[in-house]
Design a protein around this motif. Structure first.
Motif, PDB file in Angstrom:
ATOM      1  N   GLU A 132      -0.202  11.094   1.044  1.00  0.00           N
ATOM      2  CA  GLU A 132       1.244  11.019   0.826  1.00  0.00           C
ATOM      3  C   GLU A 132       1.881   9.899   1.631  1.00  0.00           C
ATOM      4  OE1 GLU A 132       3.494  14.562   1.063  1.00  0.00           O
ATOM      5  OE2 GLU A 132       2.467  15.511  -0.628  1.00  0.00           O
ATOM      6  N   VAL A 133       1.334   9.619   2.810  1.00  0.00           N
ATOM      7  CA  VAL A 133       1.867   8.525   3.622  1.00  0.00           C
ATOM      8  C   VAL A 133       1.682   7.192   2.913  1.00  0.00           C
ATOM      9  CG1 VAL A 133       1.493   7.198   5.740  1.00  0.00           C
ATOM     10  CG2 VAL A 133       1.602   9.698   5.832  1.00  0.00           C
ATOM     11  N   HIS A 134       0.531   6.994   2.271  1.00  0.00           N
ATOM     12  CA  HIS A 134       0.206   5.702   1.663  1.00  0.00           C
ATOM     13  C   HIS A 134       0.608   5.581   0.206  1.00  0.00           C
ATOM     14  CE1 HIS A 134      -2.032   4.155   5.116  1.00  0.00           C
ATOM     15  NE2 HIS A 134      -2.457   5.399   5.283  1.00  0.00           N
ATOM     16  N   LEU A 135       0.652   6.701  -0.529  1.00  0.00           N
ATOM     17  CA  LEU A 135       0.906   6.632  -1.961  1.00  0.00           C
ATOM     18  C   LEU A 135       2.120   7.418  -2.420  1.00  0.00           C
ATOM     19  CD1 LEU A 135      -2.744   7.091  -3.293  1.00  0.00           C
ATOM     20  CD2 LEU A 135      -1.462   4.961  -3.129  1.00  0.00           C
ATOM     21  N   GLY A 136       2.656   8.267  -1.570  1.00  0.00           N
ATOM     22  CA  GLY A 136       3.720   9.159  -2.018  1.00  0.00           C
ATOM     23  C   GLY A 136       3.122  10.338  -2.770  1.00  0.00           C
ATOM     24  N   ALA A 137       3.935  11.326  -3.050  1.00  0.00           N
ATOM     25  CA  ALA A 137       3.446  12.550  -3.684  1.00  0.00           C
ATOM     26  C   ALA A 137       2.873  12.281  -5.068  1.00  0.00           C
ATOM     27  CB  ALA A 137       4.569  13.579  -3.761  1.00  0.00           C
ATOM     28  N   ALA A 138       3.570  11.465  -5.860  1.00  0.00           N
ATOM     29  CA  ALA A 138       3.126  11.220  -7.238  1.00  0.00           C
ATOM     30  C   ALA A 138       1.845  10.404  -7.278  1.00  0.00           C
ATOM     31  CB  ALA A 138       4.230  10.500  -8.019  1.00  0.00           C
ATOM     32  N   GLY A 139       1.765   9.352  -6.483  1.00  0.00           N
ATOM     33  CA  GLY A 139       0.604   8.474  -6.513  1.00  0.00           C
ATOM     34  C   GLY A 139      -0.654   9.075  -5.932  1.00  0.00           C
ATOM     35  N   SER A 140      -0.502  10.107  -5.104  1.00  0.00           N
ATOM     36  CA  SER A 140      -1.670  10.677  -4.427  1.00  0.00           C
ATOM     37  C   SER A 140      -2.362  11.778  -5.217  1.00  0.00           C
ATOM     38  CB  SER A 140      -1.258  11.230  -3.059  1.00  0.00           C
ATOM     39  OG  SER A 140      -0.324  12.276  -3.198  1.00  0.00           O
ATOM     40  N   GLU A 188      -0.102  -1.358  -6.985  1.00  0.00           N
ATOM     41  CA  GLU A 188       0.515  -2.293  -6.053  1.00  0.00           C
ATOM     42  C   GLU A 188      -0.312  -2.488  -4.786  1.00  0.00           C
ATOM     43  OE1 GLU A 188       4.409  -0.789  -5.375  1.00  0.00           O
ATOM     44  OE2 GLU A 188       5.134  -1.278  -7.388  1.00  0.00           O
ATOM     45  N   LEU A 189      -1.128  -1.497  -4.455  1.00  0.00           N
ATOM     46  CA  LEU A 189      -1.969  -1.615  -3.258  1.00  0.00           C
ATOM     47  C   LEU A 189      -3.100  -2.619  -3.452  1.00  0.00           C
ATOM     48  CD1 LEU A 189      -2.364   2.090  -2.067  1.00  0.00           C
ATOM     49  CD2 LEU A 189      -1.012   0.293  -0.986  1.00  0.00           C
ATOM     50  N   GLY A 190      -3.551  -2.808  -4.664  1.00  0.00           N
ATOM     51  CA  GLY A 190      -4.689  -3.692  -4.908  1.00  0.00           C
ATOM     52  C   GLY A 190      -5.921  -3.180  -4.161  1.00  0.00           C
ATOM     53  N   LEU A 203      -9.341   0.800   1.396  1.00  0.00           N
ATOM     54  CA  LEU A 203      -9.300   1.182   2.813  1.00  0.00           C
ATOM     55  C   LEU A 203      -8.313   2.304   3.069  1.00  0.00           C
ATOM     56  CD1 LEU A 203      -9.446  -2.349   4.483  1.00  0.00           C
ATOM     57  CD2 LEU A 203     -11.315  -0.721   4.159  1.00  0.00           C
ATOM     58  N   THR A 204      -7.099   2.113   2.575  1.00  0.00           N
ATOM     59  CA  THR A 204      -6.055   3.126   2.747  1.00  0.00           C
ATOM     60  C   THR A 204      -5.410   3.381   1.399  1.00  0.00           C
ATOM     61  OG1 THR A 204      -4.457   1.385   3.308  1.00  0.00           O
ATOM     62  CG2 THR A 204      -5.524   2.518   5.143  1.00  0.00           C
ATOM     63  N   PRO A 205      -5.631   4.540   0.830  1.00  0.00           N
ATOM     64  CA  PRO A 205      -6.074   5.741   1.537  1.00  0.00           C
ATOM     65  C   PRO A 205      -7.527   6.169   1.321  1.00  0.00           C
ATOM     66  CG  PRO A 205      -5.034   6.370  -0.498  1.00  0.00           C
ATOM     67  CD  PRO A 205      -5.026   4.860  -0.474  1.00  0.00           C
ATOM     68  N   VAL A 206      -8.311   5.520   0.425  1.00  0.00           N
ATOM     69  CA  VAL A 206      -9.599   6.103   0.031  1.00  0.00           C
ATOM     70  C   VAL A 206     -10.543   6.286   1.220  1.00  0.00           C
ATOM     71  CG1 VAL A 206     -11.698   5.769  -1.322  1.00  0.00           C
ATOM     72  CG2 VAL A 206      -9.480   5.326  -2.360  1.00  0.00           C
ATOM     73  N   MET A 207     -10.875   5.199   1.919  1.00  0.00           N
ATOM     74  CA  MET A 207     -11.844   5.317   3.009  1.00  0.00           C
ATOM     75  C   MET A 207     -11.283   6.093   4.193  1.00  0.00           C
ATOM     76  SD  MET A 207     -14.524   4.237   1.795  1.00  0.00           S
ATOM     77  CE  MET A 207     -15.502   4.417   3.286  1.00  0.00           C
TER      78      MET A 207
END
Length: 201
Positions: free
Chosen positions: A43-51, A141-143, A148-152
């Motif tokens: 949620e920190v890196h993608l928000g609720a919807a993106g995560s 947008e993260l590309g 790295l963030t958030p997957v790893m």
């Protein structure tokens, strides 16, 4: 009829689970703690919807880490390498191919192939790769930062939680190699001295 049911149960794999109530409860609590960490990070890196998509793939990894911690697909390289490789494949496909429908069709197949060659098969990795495609603008947008963030970050966090959570229970200690080295040390083998070939010369 009873013999037919027995054959059917064996074929379907029903009844092979011999886990006790404590084991089931520990798996449930461990999965809850592990996925809580994943949700907070995502949620920190993608928000609720993106995560949502990524949390789903990490939830599948939580099942492996806390329900079958000694399984080959639950081991650290499988978890870290599988998610890393799949996320790279996912982002690369999104960047290289404009049609997201085509990407969605190809990305899991490519991820499977890469994980095979890297010897890090992780079934939830397919969902991680797909999340790079269907995760929406927040993910796109993260590309490659998505890797790295958030997957790893998530994969490392849930792995560390599994290590710490399972450690107090000797039969669950994670990873599997740690249990073998701690619980089943190989006995010292004394080699019998063999007479020299030149002993009688």
């Amino acid at each position: 009829m009873r013999a037919a049911l027995t054959i059917l149960r064996r074929f379907a794999g029903i009844g092979l689970d011999r886990a006790g109530h404590l084991e089931k409860a520990l798996s449930m609590v461990g999965g809850l703690i592990g996925l809580t960490g994943v949700i907070l990070i995502s949620e920190v890196h993608l928000g609720a919807a993106g995560s949502v998509g990524l949390v789903a793939s990490m939830g599948a990894s939580a099942v492996l880490l806390f329900a079958v911690p000694h399984g080959p697909l639950s081991q650290p390289w499988s978890v870290l390498g599988g998610h890393m490789a799949s996320s790279i494949v996912g982002v690369a496909c999104v960047v290289a191919i404009a049609d997201l429908l085509v990407v969605a069709l190809l990305v899991v197949a490519f991820a499977i192939c890469v994980m095979y060659y890297l010897r890090c098969i992780q079934p939830p990795g397919g969902a991680t790769a797909l999340s790079a495609v269907v995760g929406g603008d927040a993910v796109h947008e993260l590309g490659f930062q998505y890797v790295l963030t958030p997957v790893m970050l998530n994969a490392t966090a849930i792995l560390l939680i599994a290590l710490v959570f399972n450690y107090p229970f000797r039969w669950r200690r994670y990873p599997a190699g740690f249990v073998k080295s701690v619980e089943e040390p190989e006995p010292a083998v004394m080699k019998a001295e063999r007479p020299s070939e030149n002993a009688h010369e």
